[in-house]
Design a protein around this motif. Structure first.
Motif, PDB file in Angstrom:
ATOM      1  N   MET A 418     -59.586 -18.339 -35.709  1.00  0.00           N
ATOM      2  CA  MET A 418     -59.908 -17.546 -35.085  1.00  0.00           C
ATOM      3  C   MET A 418     -59.469 -15.580 -35.171  1.00  0.00           C
ATOM      4  O   MET A 418     -58.269 -16.417 -35.797  1.00  0.00           O
ATOM      5  CB  MET A 418     -59.916 -17.602 -32.928  1.00  0.00           C
ATOM      6  CG  MET A 418     -58.889 -17.577 -33.346  1.00  0.00           C
ATOM      7  SD  MET A 418     -59.220 -17.436 -30.926  1.00  0.00           S
ATOM      8  CE  MET A 418     -59.875 -18.094 -30.557  1.00  0.00           C
ATOM      9  N   TRP A 419     -60.160 -14.458 -35.026  1.00  0.00           N
ATOM     10  CA  TRP A 419     -59.529 -13.865 -35.449  1.00  0.00           C
ATOM     11  C   TRP A 419     -59.400 -12.724 -34.368  1.00  0.00           C
ATOM     12  O   TRP A 419     -60.547 -13.173 -33.809  1.00  0.00           O
ATOM     13  CB  TRP A 419     -60.571 -13.365 -36.327  1.00  0.00           C
ATOM     14  CG  TRP A 419     -59.718 -13.537 -38.238  1.00  0.00           C
ATOM     15  CD1 TRP A 419     -58.912 -13.360 -39.215  1.00  0.00           C
ATOM     16  CD2 TRP A 419     -60.979 -14.950 -38.288  1.00  0.00           C
ATOM     17  NE1 TRP A 419     -59.299 -14.057 -39.752  1.00  0.00           N
ATOM     18  CE2 TRP A 419     -59.992 -15.647 -39.560  1.00  0.00           C
ATOM     19  CE3 TRP A 419     -61.175 -15.289 -37.614  1.00  0.00           C
ATOM     20  CZ2 TRP A 419     -60.627 -15.980 -40.296  1.00  0.00           C
ATOM     21  CZ3 TRP A 419     -61.823 -16.618 -38.435  1.00  0.00           C
ATOM     22  CH2 TRP A 419     -61.607 -16.987 -40.032  1.00  0.00           C
ATOM     23  N   LYS A 420     -58.392 -11.341 -34.145  1.00  0.00           N
ATOM     24  CA  LYS A 420     -59.445 -10.947 -33.169  1.00  0.00           C
ATOM     25  C   LYS A 420     -59.556  -9.410 -33.728  1.00  0.00           C
ATOM     26  O   LYS A 420     -58.738  -8.992 -35.137  1.00  0.00           O
ATOM     27  CB  LYS A 420     -57.357 -10.009 -32.367  1.00  0.00           C
ATOM     28  CG  LYS A 420     -57.952  -9.241 -30.948  1.00  0.00           C
ATOM     29  CD  LYS A 420     -56.118  -9.884 -30.472  1.00  0.00           C
ATOM     30  CE  LYS A 420     -56.521  -9.965 -29.095  1.00  0.00           C
ATOM     31  NZ  LYS A 420     -54.932 -10.411 -28.597  1.00  0.00           N
ATOM     32  N   CYS A 421     -60.380  -8.871 -32.899  1.00  0.00           N
ATOM     33  CA  CYS A 421     -61.088  -7.680 -33.619  1.00  0.00           C
ATOM     34  C   CYS A 421     -60.030  -6.302 -33.256  1.00  0.00           C
ATOM     35  O   CYS A 421     -59.696  -6.081 -32.026  1.00  0.00           O
ATOM     36  CB  CYS A 421     -62.341  -7.593 -32.405  1.00  0.00           C
ATOM     37  SG  CYS A 421     -63.264  -5.516 -32.851  1.00  0.00           S
ATOM     38  N   LYS A 422     -60.489  -5.683 -34.024  1.00  0.00           N
ATOM     39  CA  LYS A 422     -58.558  -4.641 -34.506  1.00  0.00           C
ATOM     40  C   LYS A 422     -59.734  -3.535 -32.956  1.00  0.00           C
ATOM     41  O   LYS A 422     -59.121  -2.827 -32.412  1.00  0.00           O
ATOM     42  CB  LYS A 422     -58.897  -3.630 -35.182  1.00  0.00           C
ATOM     43  CG  LYS A 422     -57.448  -4.810 -35.760  1.00  0.00           C
ATOM     44  CD  LYS A 422     -57.158  -3.785 -36.931  1.00  0.00           C
ATOM     45  CE  LYS A 422     -56.480  -4.826 -38.078  1.00  0.00           C
ATOM     46  NZ  LYS A 422     -55.670  -3.870 -39.248  1.00  0.00           N
ATOM     47  N   PRO A 438     -57.160 -18.713 -40.827  1.00  0.00           N
ATOM     48  CA  PRO A 438     -56.903 -17.324 -40.354  1.00  0.00           C
ATOM     49  C   PRO A 438     -56.403 -16.218 -41.121  1.00  0.00           C
ATOM     50  O   PRO A 438     -55.753 -14.947 -41.426  1.00  0.00           O
ATOM     51  CB  PRO A 438     -57.516 -16.864 -38.944  1.00  0.00           C
ATOM     52  CG  PRO A 438     -58.374 -19.066 -38.631  1.00  0.00           C
ATOM     53  CD  PRO A 438     -57.496 -19.472 -39.588  1.00  0.00           C
ATOM     54  N   TRP A 439     -54.993 -17.343 -40.768  1.00  0.00           N
ATOM     55  CA  TRP A 439     -53.554 -16.100 -41.396  1.00  0.00           C
ATOM     56  C   TRP A 439     -53.698 -15.924 -42.368  1.00  0.00           C
ATOM     57  O   TRP A 439     -52.334 -15.375 -43.167  1.00  0.00           O
ATOM     58  CB  TRP A 439     -52.404 -17.197 -40.639  1.00  0.00           C
ATOM     59  CG  TRP A 439     -52.605 -18.404 -41.650  1.00  0.00           C
ATOM     60  CD1 TRP A 439     -52.891 -19.495 -40.884  1.00  0.00           C
ATOM     61  CD2 TRP A 439     -51.570 -19.113 -42.542  1.00  0.00           C
ATOM     62  NE1 TRP A 439     -52.630 -20.709 -41.694  1.00  0.00           N
ATOM     63  CE2 TRP A 439     -52.014 -20.120 -42.647  1.00  0.00           C
ATOM     64  CE3 TRP A 439     -50.976 -18.321 -43.605  1.00  0.00           C
ATOM     65  CZ2 TRP A 439     -51.274 -20.715 -43.221  1.00  0.00           C
ATOM     66  CZ3 TRP A 439     -49.980 -19.323 -44.665  1.00  0.00           C
ATOM     67  CH2 TRP A 439     -50.329 -20.508 -44.876  1.00  0.00           C
ATOM     68  N   PHE A 457     -60.094  -6.590 -38.630  1.00  0.00           N
ATOM     69  CA  PHE A 457     -59.826  -8.327 -38.091  1.00  0.00           C
ATOM     70  C   PHE A 457     -58.448  -9.046 -38.419  1.00  0.00           C
ATOM     71  O   PHE A 457     -57.742  -8.690 -39.813  1.00  0.00           O
ATOM     72  CB  PHE A 457     -61.067  -9.658 -38.040  1.00  0.00           C
ATOM     73  CG  PHE A 457     -62.454  -8.781 -37.124  1.00  0.00           C
ATOM     74  CD1 PHE A 457     -62.683  -9.358 -36.503  1.00  0.00           C
ATOM     75  CD2 PHE A 457     -63.048  -8.821 -38.168  1.00  0.00           C
ATOM     76  CE1 PHE A 457     -63.836  -8.930 -36.086  1.00  0.00           C
ATOM     77  CE2 PHE A 457     -64.301  -7.700 -37.927  1.00  0.00           C
ATOM     78  CZ  PHE A 457     -65.164  -8.797 -36.306  1.00  0.00           C
ATOM     79  N   VAL A 458     -57.914  -8.999 -37.169  1.00  0.00           N
ATOM     80  CA  VAL A 458     -56.391  -9.929 -37.747  1.00  0.00           C
ATOM     81  C   VAL A 458     -56.457 -11.684 -37.064  1.00  0.00           C
ATOM     82  O   VAL A 458     -56.593 -11.971 -36.451  1.00  0.00           O
ATOM     83  CB  VAL A 458     -55.370  -9.296 -36.600  1.00  0.00           C
ATOM     84  CG1 VAL A 458     -53.785  -9.890 -36.459  1.00  0.00           C
ATOM     85  CG2 VAL A 458     -55.320  -7.787 -35.834  1.00  0.00           C
ATOM     86  N   GLY A 459     -56.211 -12.179 -38.205  1.00  0.00           N
ATOM     87  CA  GLY A 459     -55.942 -13.746 -38.097  1.00  0.00           C
ATOM     88  C   GLY A 459     -55.268 -14.331 -37.090  1.00  0.00           C
ATOM     89  O   GLY A 459     -53.690 -13.565 -37.232  1.00  0.00           O
ATOM     90  N   GLU A 460     -55.716 -15.330 -36.302  1.00  0.00           N
ATOM     91  CA  GLU A 460     -54.866 -16.092 -35.762  1.00  0.00           C
ATOM     92  C   GLU A 460     -53.756 -16.565 -36.131  1.00  0.00           C
ATOM     93  O   GLU A 460     -53.792 -17.230 -37.681  1.00  0.00           O
ATOM     94  CB  GLU A 460     -55.355 -16.721 -34.838  1.00  0.00           C
ATOM     95  CG  GLU A 460     -54.619 -17.162 -34.040  1.00  0.00           C
ATOM     96  CD  GLU A 460     -54.198 -16.686 -33.243  1.00  0.00           C
ATOM     97  OE1 GLU A 460     -54.049 -16.046 -32.940  1.00  0.00           O
ATOM     98  OE2 GLU A 460     -52.478 -17.044 -32.881  1.00  0.00           O
ATOM     99  N   THR A 461     -52.205 -16.910 -35.999  1.00  0.00           N
ATOM    100  CA  THR A 461     -51.388 -17.433 -36.642  1.00  0.00           C
ATOM    101  C   THR A 461     -51.169 -18.185 -35.990  1.00  0.00           C
ATOM    102  O   THR A 461     -49.686 -19.620 -36.569  1.00  0.00           O
ATOM    103  CB  THR A 461     -49.745 -16.591 -37.035  1.00  0.00           C
ATOM    104  OG1 THR A 461     -49.705 -16.705 -35.682  1.00  0.00           O
ATOM    105  CG2 THR A 461     -50.606 -15.712 -37.825  1.00  0.00           C
TER     106      THR A 461
END
Length: 800
Positions: A418-422, A438-439, A457-461
RNA sequence: GGGCUCGUGGUCUAGCGGCUAUGACAUCACCCUUACAAGGUGAGAGUCGUCGGUUCAAAUCCGACCGGGCCCACCA
């Protein structure tokens, strides 16, 4: 063909194993019309070579697979390798002397891959040398192929299950107190914590009562946590402190005001009987803070250092901070004395050995508290061998108090897709079916808020707990997500074999997760095994130096004695096995008899014409009726995963009834060359036919266990693959001969001859045999060379 | 500390209310016998962890304890 070799050797065995690898018998046919029997083999960690415990349990699984195949089932027996998680990382760090926290993520993953490539071949080879025949020996996408939990395919399914569970609203992210491993820098689950007795010290430190300046001495093992002290408590029955109820105390060093109350959590005889409550020294503290609705003061960082809340201890590691504050307080008289505590139960990370700290972290959780009743129902309904092991699972379910934290902050595991929408701060999920990282990959899609810019979008690490992967193994091997038709037709999985020590992890998490995904109990049967321990009954461990390398056994004796030992030593689902080289070696001798008796029987063959001309005698019917009993016992036993009792019975039968009595009695009829005792052609043929038929059935019954030797004999004598035969069924033959009479009479003759120092060939003057042996008169007379044979109630032998 | 589980000749194991406690390995003695000396035949070896209880009868059921194992747990 007649068998000529003096004995069955480990070289012959190895040649057979190579033959098997090319044999279609063991392959899995996806399009089968047969009933599928699926075994969810435990994917072993291959960060170190397999040990004797692995070898033994997989051999027993091989018994199961071979038996089920003979009963006409299509056996799914895949080899899986577990290649995710902390154990792999730790092994890699050790082997290549690197520290993952100082590497880039790609570098860390690279070291893990390198380790796995170097070690997997060796493990796989060991399995083959035990005669274990999985469906396949190479990695692939077909049902039954070898799989690795770090493959793109497996990880894609792991990610798909996360997406499904997320969409079912069963996963949430929350800021909770977690078990934190400061060394590995990750959250660990309760299941990954062990408790060790570690020495600790009570530090008697001085608190002061706010208005009166009275000194209160409090004993603590964690002086560095004074800064996060939020309350001081004493036992309501403790008269020493009753006057402090409701007072305000001043903490030493930090001079903070904290309330003082009575509370039953404080025990009068522990330490000074009065304790400071900090956030969070241990689990007591966490519960206490929740109960009292106290605001926690988190003073420990993720890396195990103190933060600004700890004042001038900030930046120091816990141990350093403790040292500094202790020295400082000693100098200022705030610390009265230090006394050692009795061994202090310390929660320790099982994987790294670091003492667990309790800190607040944002992690993903899978709901399990809501499903405790359902899990209890599942635990009560799944079939478990032995039934006694069920309690382990029930106890664990009862003790669950938090949801399952499934995210980890490590590297070599399945990535959370998953990614987080900025823009809106919500999560967006990957699409099912493809493995994503995603990272290092950009999100291509549109957020609900309308954002579709990949850079926004920020990729989950974070990655998954390794049990989040392993808990889908029965789904994966049955084609879940990849081959839905096959999965629907052939789930649930027939058998989960596994160790008792991972009931609370692998078994529980699998039943839970797979229920949440499929709403099914994912297993028909669960077979839980105990352990292979050393000769004295202690657990084998590298640190104790009492481990036994299976390679040593295999190189010295071959697989056959080891396999026989696995069966005759006991029932592994009920008891530990004590491993001794001596007993394994002697287990091998037990089946020499089968080899020799096969050599004998293989000397006799019948033409098709002769086969038609047979007239069984009573003794022939007797041995057939005895074999019927064996068939029944083996069938019932094997079906219930009991290989011990049937194997012992079959081996004893071969020696004590078949070879000693039947063969001894019919061998003269089979040769039929004694001028004094002539048998008809059809009587002679009956002897040969019965010998061959009996041996054939015996070979079939013991084939799952004594796989290689029986294969060899069967092929030589009957020109077929014993492992592809149909499981024998009873002939329902009856006989008037009483087994006990026969055995006792023969023994009496042998003993009489021995006592009279006669050779076995010498004649016996006269003897009285039990009435039930009248039908074998001619043969026992010839066998023992009895001059005058009568029948009566009692056995009487007059040798000279 | 709590729960679960196991405890049968030297070693392993069957039995899980009722004949003299099953069988194996190891030990000892004797024996080359048209499959087998990497064998055969036979012998010795056990107060069924300990102590109580229930029963006409206990290895078997109950309780306590001791020892091994697994799991769990909030001792500052």
């Amino acid at each position: 063909m007649q068998i000529k070799e003096k004995s069955f050797t480990k070289e012959m065995e190895l040649a057979i194993f190579e033959e098997w690898k090319k044999d279609d018998t063991y392959k899995f046919n996806e399009n089968t019309e047969k009933k599928v029997y699926s075994i969810d083999t435990p994917p072993p960690y291959i960060n170190s070579p397999i040990h004797i415990g692995h070898a033994s349990t997989y051999i027993i699984m091989d018994f199961i697979a071979r038996y089920r195949r003979m009963t006409g089932q299509e056996v799914l027996f895949p080899l899986g390798l577990d290649q995710n998680g902390l154990p792999i990382e730790i092994s890699a760090e050790k082997k290549y002397k690197v520290d993952f926290t100082k590497l880039t993520r790609d570098e860390a993953v690279g070291y893990c891959r390198k380790l796995l490539d170097e070690t997997s071949a060796e493990s796989i080879n060991s399995f083959a040398k035990c005669g274990i025949m999985f469906n396949s020996w190479s990695e692939g996408e077909k049902i039954g192929d070898m799989y690795q939990t770090d493959s793109k395919s497996y990880r894609a399914v792991t990610q798909a299950t996360f997406i499904d569970l997320w969409n079912k609203n069963l996963i949430y992210e929350a800021n909770k107190v977690v078990n934190w491993d400061p060394k590995l820098q990750t959250t660990v689950s309760d299941a990954e914590i062990i408790y060790e007795d570690r020495p600790g010290f009570f530090h008697d430190i001085v608190f002061k009562v706010k208005d009166t300046n009275e000194e209160v001495i409090i004993g603590t093992t964690r002086p560095e946590l004074i800064c996060s002290c939020a309350m001081v408590i004493f036992n309501p029955n403790d008269e020493r402190y009753l006057h402090l109820e409701g007072k305000t105390l001043i903490t030493p060093y930090f001079n903070k005001e904290v309330p003082c109350k009575s509370h039953t959590a404080a025990e009068m005889d522990k330490g000074t009987g009065i304790m400071m409550m900090c956030s969070y020294g241990d689990l007591t503290d966490i519960r206490f803070f929740m109960e009292q609705k106290l605001e926690p003061i988190i003073a420990i960082n993720k890396d195990g250092t103190m933060n600004e809340k700890a004042g001038d201890l900030s930046g120091l590691k816990i141990i350093e901070a403790r040292k500094k504050i202790v020295e400082s307080m000693q100098n200022s008289g705030l610390l009265k004395k230090i006394t050692p505590t009795s061994a202090h139960r310390t929660p320790v990370s099982e994987r790294s050995g670091a003492a667990i700290e309790f800190i607040e972290m944002q992690e993903f959780y899978l709901k399990q508290l809501d499903y405790k009743d359902k899990m209890m129902e599942i635990a009560n309904n799944v079939t478990i061998y032995s039934p006694k092991s069920r309690q382990i699972l029930i106890d664990w379910i009862n003790s669950i108090s938090i949801d399952w934290p499934i995210s980890r902050r490590r590297y070599y595991a399945t990535d959370i897709p998953m990614w987080k929408c900025k823009k809106c701060g919500n999560y967006v999920l990957a699409e099912k079916g493809k493995y994503v990282q995603p990272w290092k990959e950009k999100f291509s899609g549109t957020c609900e808020c309308g954002n579709s810019d990949p850079n926004e979008f920020v990729g989950e690490t974070r990655v998954f707990d390794t049990w989040f992967d392993s808990s889908i193994s029965p789904l994966y091997i049955l084609g879940y997500e990849r081959k839905p038709e096959f999965f629907n037709k052939h789930s649930p999985c027939s058998l989960r074999p596994q160790g008792k020590e991972i009931v609370r992890t692998w078994l529980y998490f699998t039943l839970l997760k797979d229920y949440l995904l499929t709403e099914k109990i994912i297993f028909d049967d669960v077979w839980i095994h105990h352990h292979i321990v050393d000769e004295k009954g202690y657990k084998m461990s590298k640190s104790k130096g009492n481990t036994i390398d299976p390679q040593k056994i295999l190189n010295q004796y071959g697989a056959s004695p080891f396999r026989i030992w696995c069966a005759i030593e006991g029932n592994l689902d009920r008891t530990d096995f004590r491993c001794s080289m001596e007993r394994i070696q002697s287990a091998g001798k037990l089946i020499d008899k089968l080899w020799n008796v096969s050599k004998f029987v293989s000397m006799f063959e019948l033409t098709q014409e002769q086969e038609k001309n047979v007239e069984p005698m009573e003794i022939d019917k007797w041995v057939q009726s005895e074999i019927d009993k064996l068939i029944e016992e083996a069938t019932i036993g094997y079906k219930e995963y009991d290989f011990h009792n049937p194997t012992v019975r079959i081996i004893n039968f071969i020696r004590d009834e078949f070879a000693s009595h039947y063969v001894e009695i019919v061998k003269r009829r089979a040769y039929n060359n004694d001028p004094n005792t002539k048998f008809t052609e059809s009587e002679r043929n009956a002897a040969v036919k019965t010998l061959r038929d009996s041996l054939k059935t015996i070979l079939e019954l013991l084939a799952p266990v004594n796989a290689a030797m029986n294969y060899y004999i069967y092929k030589e004598m009957f020109n077929e693959n014993v492992h592809a035969q149909k499981w024998p069924t009873k002939t329902n033959t009856t006989s008037t001969i009483v087994t006990k009479d026969l055995v006792e009479f023969n023994s009496a003759i042998w003993k009489a001859k021995k006592d009279a120092t006669l050779s076995l060939k010498d004649p016996v003057k006269k003897a009285t045999a039990p009435e039930s042996l009248k039908s074998v008169e001619k043969e026992i007379k010839a066998t023992h060379n009895i001059l005058k044979l009568t029948f009566g109630k009692e056995i009487i032998v007059e040798a000279k």
